[in-house]
Design a protein around this motif. Structure first.
Motif, PDB file in Angstrom:
ATOM      1  N   LEU A   1      35.085   0.659  35.376  1.00 19.71           N
ATOM      2  CA  LEU A   1      33.903   1.049  36.150  1.00 19.71           C
ATOM      3  C   LEU A   1      34.244   2.024  37.266  1.00 19.71           C
ATOM      4  CD1 LEU A   1      31.838  -2.264  36.418  1.00 19.71           C
ATOM      5  CD2 LEU A   1      31.460  -0.294  34.940  1.00 19.71           C
ATOM      6  N   ALA A   2      35.513   2.037  37.687  1.00 22.68           N
ATOM      7  CA  ALA A   2      35.891   2.994  38.732  1.00 22.68           C
ATOM      8  C   ALA A   2      35.750   4.436  38.250  1.00 22.68           C
ATOM      9  CB  ALA A   2      37.324   2.739  39.186  1.00 22.68           C
ATOM     10  N   LEU A   3      35.772   4.619  36.928  1.00 19.63           N
ATOM     11  CA  LEU A   3      35.654   5.968  36.372  1.00 19.63           C
ATOM     12  C   LEU A   3      34.232   6.504  36.450  1.00 19.63           C
ATOM     13  CD1 LEU A   3      37.882   5.518  33.180  1.00 19.63           C
ATOM     14  CD2 LEU A   3      38.519   6.576  35.346  1.00 19.63           C
ATOM     15  N   ASP A   4      33.258   5.614  36.713  1.00 21.24           N
ATOM     16  CA  ASP A   4      31.882   6.103  36.756  1.00 21.24           C
ATOM     17  C   ASP A   4      31.666   7.075  37.914  1.00 21.24           C
ATOM     18  OD1 ASP A   4      31.808   4.345  38.946  1.00 21.24           O
ATOM     19  OD2 ASP A   4      30.814   2.782  37.794  1.00 21.24           O
ATOM     20  N   SER A   5      32.419   6.908  39.008  1.00 23.70           N
ATOM     21  CA  SER A   5      32.301   7.851  40.127  1.00 23.70           C
ATOM     22  C   SER A   5      32.825   9.229  39.738  1.00 23.70           C
ATOM     23  CB  SER A   5      33.058   7.320  41.343  1.00 23.70           C
ATOM     24  OG  SER A   5      32.484   6.119  41.804  1.00 23.70           O
ATOM     25  N   LEU A   6      33.913   9.253  38.961  1.00 28.00           N
ATOM     26  CA  LEU A   6      34.428  10.538  38.480  1.00 28.00           C
ATOM     27  C   LEU A   6      33.431  11.207  37.532  1.00 28.00           C
ATOM     28  CD1 LEU A   6      38.175   9.626  37.770  1.00 28.00           C
ATOM     29  CD2 LEU A   6      37.235  10.852  39.732  1.00 28.00           C
ATOM     30  N   MET A   7      32.820  10.401  36.691  1.00 28.53           N
ATOM     31  CA  MET A   7      31.803  10.941  35.792  1.00 28.53           C
ATOM     32  C   MET A   7      30.630  11.501  36.588  1.00 28.53           C
ATOM     33  SD  MET A   7      30.633  11.601  32.786  1.00 28.53           S
ATOM     34  CE  MET A   7      31.698  10.684  31.670  1.00 28.53           C
ATOM     35  N   GLY A   8      30.213  10.766  37.618  1.00 23.49           N
ATOM     36  CA  GLY A   8      29.113  11.235  38.452  1.00 23.49           C
ATOM     37  C   GLY A   8      29.445  12.520  39.176  1.00 23.49           C
ATOM     38  N   ALA A   9      30.675  12.621  39.703  1.00 20.93           N
ATOM     39  CA  ALA A   9      31.093  13.837  40.400  1.00 20.93           C
ATOM     40  C   ALA A   9      31.111  15.031  39.443  1.00 20.93           C
ATOM     41  CB  ALA A   9      32.459  13.635  41.030  1.00 20.93           C
ATOM     42  N   PHE A  10      31.575  14.798  38.220  1.00 24.63           N
ATOM     43  CA  PHE A  10      31.609  15.872  37.220  1.00 24.63           C
ATOM     44  C   PHE A  10      30.193  16.344  36.883  1.00 24.63           C
ATOM     45  CE2 PHE A  10      31.445  17.117  32.709  1.00 24.63           C
ATOM     46  CZ  PHE A  10      32.271  18.227  32.739  1.00 24.63           C
ATOM     47  N   LEU A  11      29.287  15.396  36.674  1.00 26.67           N
ATOM     48  CA  LEU A  11      27.911  15.760  36.358  1.00 26.67           C
ATOM     49  C   LEU A  11      27.239  16.478  37.529  1.00 26.67           C
ATOM     50  CD1 LEU A  11      26.751  12.507  34.517  1.00 26.67           C
ATOM     51  CD2 LEU A  11      27.369  14.699  33.480  1.00 26.67           C
ATOM     52  N   GLY A  12      27.631  16.099  38.744  1.00 26.92           N
ATOM     53  CA  GLY A  12      27.057  16.719  39.929  1.00 26.92           C
ATOM     54  C   GLY A  12      27.339  18.208  40.018  1.00 26.92           C
ATOM     55  N   LEU A  13      28.459  18.658  39.428  1.00 27.62           N
ATOM     56  CA  LEU A  13      28.785  20.087  39.440  1.00 27.62           C
ATOM     57  C   LEU A  13      27.716  20.913  38.735  1.00 27.62           C
ATOM     58  CD1 LEU A  13      32.605  19.935  38.610  1.00 27.62           C
ATOM     59  CD2 LEU A  13      31.556  20.349  40.826  1.00 27.62           C
ATOM     60  N   PHE A  14      27.062  20.317  37.751  1.00 31.77           N
ATOM     61  CA  PHE A  14      26.031  21.031  36.995  1.00 31.77           C
ATOM     62  C   PHE A  14      24.627  20.688  37.492  1.00 31.77           C
ATOM     63  CE2 PHE A  14      29.710  20.106  34.328  1.00 31.77           C
ATOM     64  CZ  PHE A  14      30.068  21.376  33.898  1.00 31.77           C
ATOM     65  N   LEU A  15      24.454  19.443  37.935  1.00 29.53           N
ATOM     66  CA  LEU A  15      23.126  19.013  38.366  1.00 29.53           C
ATOM     67  C   LEU A  15      22.704  19.680  39.671  1.00 29.53           C
ATOM     68  CD1 LEU A  15      20.673  17.185  38.005  1.00 29.53           C
ATOM     69  CD2 LEU A  15      21.966  15.335  39.098  1.00 29.53           C
ATOM     70  N   ALA A  16      23.624  19.797  40.624  1.00 28.51           N
ATOM     71  CA  ALA A  16      23.275  20.346  41.944  1.00 28.51           C
ATOM     72  C   ALA A  16      22.761  21.786  41.862  1.00 28.51           C
ATOM     73  CB  ALA A  16      24.468  20.238  42.890  1.00 28.51           C
ATOM     74  N   PRO A  17      23.483  22.722  41.221  1.00 23.69           N
ATOM     75  CA  PRO A  17      22.968  24.098  41.175  1.00 23.69           C
ATOM     76  C   PRO A  17      21.672  24.224  40.376  1.00 23.69           C
ATOM     77  CG  PRO A  17      24.973  23.880  39.859  1.00 23.69           C
ATOM     78  CD  PRO A  17      24.834  22.623  40.632  1.00 23.69           C
ATOM     79  N   TRP A  18      21.543  23.431  39.309  1.00 27.89           N
ATOM     80  CA  TRP A  18      20.298  23.492  38.533  1.00 27.89           C
ATOM     81  C   TRP A  18      19.119  23.009  39.374  1.00 27.89           C
ATOM     82  CZ3 TRP A  18      16.938  19.503  37.330  1.00 27.89           C
ATOM     83  CH2 TRP A  18      15.880  19.842  36.474  1.00 27.89           C
ATOM     84  N   ALA A  19      19.290  21.878  40.050  1.00 29.92           N
ATOM     85  CA  ALA A  19      18.203  21.328  40.872  1.00 29.92           C
ATOM     86  C   ALA A  19      17.856  22.270  42.022  1.00 29.92           C
ATOM     87  CB  ALA A  19      18.600  19.950  41.403  1.00 29.92           C
ATOM     88  N   SER A  20      18.871  22.930  42.594  1.00 33.41           N
ATOM     89  CA  SER A  20      18.626  23.856  43.693  1.00 33.41           C
ATOM     90  C   SER A  20      17.787  25.044  43.232  1.00 33.41           C
ATOM     91  CB  SER A  20      19.961  24.338  44.271  1.00 33.41           C
ATOM     92  OG  SER A  20      19.756  25.285  45.291  1.00 33.41           O
ATOM     93  N   ARG A  21      18.135  25.600  42.075  1.00 38.92           N
ATOM     94  CA  ARG A  21      17.358  26.732  41.545  1.00 38.92           C
ATOM     95  C   ARG A  21      15.939  26.306  41.172  1.00 38.92           C
ATOM     96  NH1 ARG A  21      22.275  27.583  38.751  1.00 38.92           N
ATOM     97  NH2 ARG A  21      21.339  26.604  36.909  1.00 38.92           N
TER      98      ARG A  21
END
Length: 312
Positions: A108-128
């Motif tokens: 379950l500790a890996l879920d934070s790494l997965m979230g951080a990885f997804l955030g790289l794509f989610l943040a710029p898309w949501a901002s635009r």
């Protein structure tokens, strides 16, 4: 054999601390050296006159009175208190509510790494798509909704049982979404501080990136510690003694911890998101600020040329 529940073995925390410290140091160094090539794009700082302590404090007060920065500060104080509290309670909930062993906690500790990885794509898309402020606000609300979901469902008797094969996948999925939304909102708010820098420069005539970002980072570290302290108070309030064997824990103690934790989590996140409503810089106003700063730079350059060559 003396510690069948591995996370209750005190000797393991020495290795845990050293490994965590090494990973944090490596992450900091990699990210720092990995961004050195951006230095050449920094805006050159003008030569400034030396100012005394009183004037320096007055300038800091003027900068920190910016309404947009105060909105970010309020958001950060509440959100990072929640993050500190959540981080400190994860091990307690994993051990006593979900009854996970150390190997399952490692997964379950890996879920934070997965979230951080997804955030790289989610943040710029949501901002635009929605703009920085609206995206950060919306992602924060989604994060707290998803983060509270497993606890609310468990307290309602609707979540997977601890011996269900679906428990780990469900927790991993929900916390990954929670982390992705939380990381994305943090990225966007950090970018919003940059927009504050330009707008503050228009009103004060000073560009103080270091001051704003240092204050923002200090706030995050300080209030995260407050969150850890709050987590300790919650653990003590429900009567959960450190080192208690999960099998020997009184019935309802872990549920009581979740019952107190969830309302606090929701309040901190929602109140923090509400602070962002006072942040008024959008894409249009930010671009207007940039154009005005560029025009000022051109005028200053033209004046400097006239002083250097009066014949013109």
């Amino acid at each position: 054999e003396a510690f069948p529940v591995g996370q209750l073995n005190p000797a393991g925390y020495w290795t845990f601390a050293i490994t965590g410290a090494a990973l944090m140091l490596a992450s900091i160094l990699v990210s720092s050296f990995g961004t050195l090539h951006r230095v050449k794009y920094f805006r050159p700082q003008p030569v400034r006159e030396r100012v005394g302590m009183r004037r320096n404090l007055a300038q800091m007060r003027e900068s920190f009175s910016h309404r947009g920065f105060l909105a970010i500060l309020g958001f950060g104080m509440l959100k990072y208190t929640a993050i500190g509290m959540t981080g400190a309670l994860i091990l307690y909930f994993g051990t006593y509510l979900w009854r996970l062993n150390s190997n399952e906690l490692a997964i379950l500790a890996l879920d934070s790494l997965m979230g951080a990885f997804l955030g790289l794509f989610l943040a710029p898309w949501a901002s635009r798509r929605f703009g920085k402020r609206n995206a950060a606000l919306g992602l924060t609300v989604i994060a707290v909704f998803v983060g509270a979901m497993p606890y609310v469902l468990r307290l309602s008797g609707l979540f997977f049982s601890n011996d269900s094969p679906y428990l780990i996948p469900a927790l991993f999925t929900l916390v990954s979404i929670y982390s992705a939304c939380g990381v994305s909102s943090a990225i966007l708010v950090h970018a919003m501080v940059g927009d504050v820098v330009e707008e503050s420069q228009l009103s004060t005539g000073r560009r103080t990136e270091g001051l704003f970002y240092a204050a923002n980072t200090f706030m995050q570290k300080a209030v995260s510690g407050i969150g850890v302290f709050a987590a300790g108070l919650l653990v003590a309030a429900v009567g959960l003694e450190p080192g208690t064997d999960p099998a020997a824990l009184e019935a309802g103690v872990a549920q009581n911890l979740a019952l107190i934790y969830v309302p606090m989590l929701v309040f901190l996140y929602v109140a923090g998101a509400a602070c962002l409503l006072f942040y008024k810089i959008d894409r249009t106003s930010h671009e207007a600020n940039l154009r005005e700063l560029e025009e000022r730079d051109r005028r200053q350059a033209a004046n400097a040329d006239m002083i250097a060559d009066p014949a013109d």
